[in-house]
Design a protein around this motif. Structure first.
Motif, PDB file in Angstrom:
ATOM      1  N   ASN B  56     -20.347 114.718  50.630  1.00  0.00           N
ATOM      2  CA  ASN B  56     -21.356 115.683  49.871  1.00  0.00           C
ATOM      3  C   ASN B  56     -20.919 116.482  48.651  1.00  0.00           C
ATOM      4  O   ASN B  56     -21.280 116.516  47.839  1.00  0.00           O
ATOM      5  CB  ASN B  56     -21.674 116.571  51.012  1.00  0.00           C
ATOM      6  CG  ASN B  56     -21.136 117.774  51.257  1.00  0.00           C
ATOM      7  OD1 ASN B  56     -20.143 117.991  50.845  1.00  0.00           O
ATOM      8  ND2 ASN B  56     -21.509 118.676  52.043  1.00  0.00           N
ATOM      9  N   MET B  90     -24.593 121.099  56.786  1.00  0.00           N
ATOM     10  CA  MET B  90     -22.788 120.938  57.364  1.00  0.00           C
ATOM     11  C   MET B  90     -22.637 122.514  58.055  1.00  0.00           C
ATOM     12  O   MET B  90     -23.036 123.221  57.401  1.00  0.00           O
ATOM     13  CB  MET B  90     -21.893 120.998  55.412  1.00  0.00           C
ATOM     14  CG  MET B  90     -20.705 121.026  55.283  1.00  0.00           C
ATOM     15  SD  MET B  90     -19.709 120.574  54.438  1.00  0.00           S
ATOM     16  CE  MET B  90     -17.953 120.055  55.058  1.00  0.00           C
ATOM     17  N   PHE B  92     -18.858 124.307  59.639  1.00  0.00           N
ATOM     18  CA  PHE B  92     -17.346 124.511  59.322  1.00  0.00           C
ATOM     19  C   PHE B  92     -17.193 125.360  60.604  1.00  0.00           C
ATOM     20  O   PHE B  92     -17.293 126.047  61.720  1.00  0.00           O
ATOM     21  CB  PHE B  92     -17.326 125.489  58.340  1.00  0.00           C
ATOM     22  CG  PHE B  92     -18.422 124.868  57.186  1.00  0.00           C
ATOM     23  CD1 PHE B  92     -17.935 124.449  56.107  1.00  0.00           C
ATOM     24  CD2 PHE B  92     -19.489 125.956  56.607  1.00  0.00           C
ATOM     25  CE1 PHE B  92     -18.382 123.834  54.404  1.00  0.00           C
ATOM     26  CE2 PHE B  92     -20.196 125.125  55.667  1.00  0.00           C
ATOM     27  CZ  PHE B  92     -19.738 124.916  54.454  1.00  0.00           C
ATOM     28  N   ARG B 157     -29.133 126.509  60.394  1.00  0.00           N
ATOM     29  CA  ARG B 157     -28.753 127.663  59.278  1.00  0.00           C
ATOM     30  C   ARG B 157     -28.445 125.862  58.859  1.00  0.00           C
ATOM     31  O   ARG B 157     -29.707 125.247  58.203  1.00  0.00           O
ATOM     32  CB  ARG B 157     -27.900 128.129  58.965  1.00  0.00           C
ATOM     33  CG  ARG B 157     -27.371 128.582  56.931  1.00  0.00           C
ATOM     34  CD  ARG B 157     -26.782 129.275  56.736  1.00  0.00           C
ATOM     35  NE  ARG B 157     -25.084 128.552  56.757  1.00  0.00           N
ATOM     36  CZ  ARG B 157     -24.207 129.560  56.618  1.00  0.00           C
ATOM     37  NH1 ARG B 157     -24.150 130.511  55.522  1.00  0.00           N
ATOM     38  NH2 ARG B 157     -23.190 129.043  56.590  1.00  0.00           N
TER      39      ARG B 157
END
Lengths: 218, 337
Positions: B56, B90, B92, B157
């Motif tokens: 990305n 994405m 994490f 999210r």
């Protein structure tokens, strides 16, 4: 000493001190907040690295911070007169107070924003945030509690400087303390001004720290 | 072969440090297909996190290209890149949630960035929190949530902008085993129900085994081996693949001189006492060096390493016995752990 004149003088002094402090803090943030943000974003690890800009701002901030306040106060008298039309009184004092506090505020803002987890900024980038969005929606809101703590430090420091300006006719409690204590040896009045300064610091510090605590969800 | 969604060609990445250039990735070639769960595994420092950031463009590759849906990521303008990033979610290892926003506020965040009005964003956030099983935690702040709950918010999210791909950077590495399993199940569900391609970066072989279709093993900045997870798991060719397939209990020094048999239970055999029966049948003892098997729905899954008798005939007999039970068996003597 507790005649009406002295009392009125003290009340006026408190008003002037608060006026100088709050207005100067406001202007110091107008200059210092963007400066602090730029120091973070333009740094090598920032979201928009601009090494020369960072270096320039860094040097300016360090230089202005190392000039003692009283020397700055006297040195910029022509500029102060140009802006306010006078060189004495509370309004005139706002100019050197602002100029002296702005780089200090910039450093406070810089260190607050640097506390924001780089991972959160990276996450925002991964979601397609622009740099402006990162500043407004990530850095400032996430650093808010720390920024308020910084504001408490800035306000009380500026109050201290404003009292120092009283020595050269800057108005407020500082001038009263100088006139009564230094020139007339009326230590009781001077002592009262010192107590009043301590109280103002306590109240300002208390309110802002409470605010910082309430806003922190971490 | 399915349709490609991410193609990485001849990608290299190096960083300039005080001590000169450090190459983190070299000559990476990968094709990730639509709707699959693709794993990228490697030891820490192998460069896998940098690789996922090159997808990305959080890290700009030094050489090579990344094609996403046929578009060259490096050729996009800043504005186009921000658009494209919205179709790549994405998550994490450290969740990276906004600490000063509620769970709902965090899910609304990418929608706000995209310019959606508040009412619609809140409605969408509500649906997504329901999807990840946190409908009742909408008003909670991250500090009030457990690790697994935080990762669920992060997943909600990441899904907010309807991405085609979900990039997971060590998404389960900070979680305990039970929570890991539930997060993996959620990811698998998202992959199947929403048809979102998932790229999993991890250092845990168990994560790959559990949900990935294909895997690439990255070692010392390049891809050592890649293919279907079954193939790599049953027949790891490279040394690094073997290291990853034998987890913590990797074969000991005794392995070197003595011949050993590695038995893989892939669910084809019923959960019967294979080793005990083999010992009775062949009338010779074996030494169990390593075992990690699970009983799932009456089927055996996992692997086992046993040391065979010196006698060649007996050893052969044992191989035959195990293979006749529908298990895959291979010799692993000579392997240095």
């Amino acid at each position: 000493m507790w005649d009406e004149t002295t009392l009125n003088l003290l009340i006026q002094g408190v008003g002037e001190s608060l006026y100088m402090t709050l207005v100067s803090t406001f202007f110091a943030y107008i200059i210092g907040l963007p400066l602090g943000i730029l120091l973070v974003t333009s740094a090598k690890e920032g979201i928009r690295p601009r090494p020369w800009l960072f270096k320039t701002l860094d040097v300016i901030v360090n230089l202005t911070r190392s000039i003692p306040f009283l020397i700055l106060l006297v040195a910029i008298i022509p500029f102060t007169r140009l802006v306010t039309g006078t060189m004495i009184g509370p309004t005139a004092t706002i100019v050197p107070l602002t100029l002296s506090a702005a780089p200090f505020v910039a450093r406070l803002v810089e260190s607050s924003i640097k506390e924001v987890d780089v991972g959160v900024i990276e996450a925002a980038q991964s979601m397609g945030a622009s740099n402006m969005q990162i500043i407004w929606k990530v850095m400032l809101p996430e650093a808010k509690p720390s920024l308020i703590v910084g504001c408490a430090i800035a306000t009380t420091t500026i109050l201290g400087y404003s009292a120092m300006a009283g020595f050269t006719g800057g108005g407020g409690l500082g001038t009263i303390a100088t006139n009564f204590g230094f020139y007339r040896y009326q230590y009781d009045v001077m002592l009262v001004t010192v107590v009043l300064l301590v109280l103002i610091v306590q109240v300002l510090q208390g309110i802002l720290m409470k605010l910082a605590g309430l806003s922190n969800k971490k | 072969m399915g349709e490609a969604i991410i193609e990485i060609r001849a990608l290299s990445k190096s960083f300039r440090t005080k001590d000169g250039e450090v190459t983190v990735l070299r000559d990476i070639n990968l094709t990730i297909e639509k709707d699959e769960i693709f794993g990228i595994i490697g030891m820490s420092g192998a460069g896998k996190s940098t690789l996922v950031r090159c997808i990305n463009m959080l890290e700009k590759p030094t050489h090579g290209t990344v094609l996403f849906d046929g578009r060259d990521m490096a050729k996009l303008s800043e504005r186009e890149l921000r658009e494209v990033r919205r179709s790549m979610g994405m998550i994490f290892q450290q969740f990276n949630l906004l600490m000063q926003r509620t769970a709902e506020g965090n899910v609304c965040f990418p929608l706000e960035l995209a310019g959606m009005d508040e009412a619609s964003a809140r409605k969408r956030a509500k649906d997504l929190l329901e999807l990840v099983g946190l409908a009742d935690k909408a008003k909670a702040y991250p500090a009030q949530l457990s690790g697994g709950q935080k990762q669920r918010v992060a997943i909600a999210r990441a899904l907010a902008t309807d991405p085609k791909v979900l990039l997971c950077d060590e998404a389960t590495s900070a979680l305990d085993p039970t929570t890991t399993t539930s997060i993996l199940a959620l990811l698998k569900d998202i992959n199947q129900r929403l048809g979102i391609t998932i790229v999993m970066i991890t250092h845990q072989m168990s994560v790959i085994e559990e949900i990935c279709n294909r895997v690439a093993i990255i070692d010392e900045s390049h891809i050592a081996e890649s293919g279907k997870v079954e193939d790599i798991f049953y027949k790891p060719k490279t040394e690094i693949a073997q290291k990853l397939v034998y987890p913590s209990g990797k074969p000991t020094q005794q392995f070197i001189s003595k011949r050993c048999m590695r038995i893989v239970f892939d669910g084809n055999s019923s959960f019967e006492p294979v080793i005990a029966n083999m010992v009775l049948e062949c009338k010779a003892p074996v030494n169990i060096m390593y075992a990690d098997t699970k009983n799932i729905d009456g089927k055996a899954f996992g692997q086992m390493v046993v040391q065979l008798p010196e006698d060649e005939v007996l050893a052969q007999k044992m191989f035959h016995y195990v293979r006749a039970r529908g298990l895959s068996a291979e010799e692993v003597n000579g392997y240095v752990g």
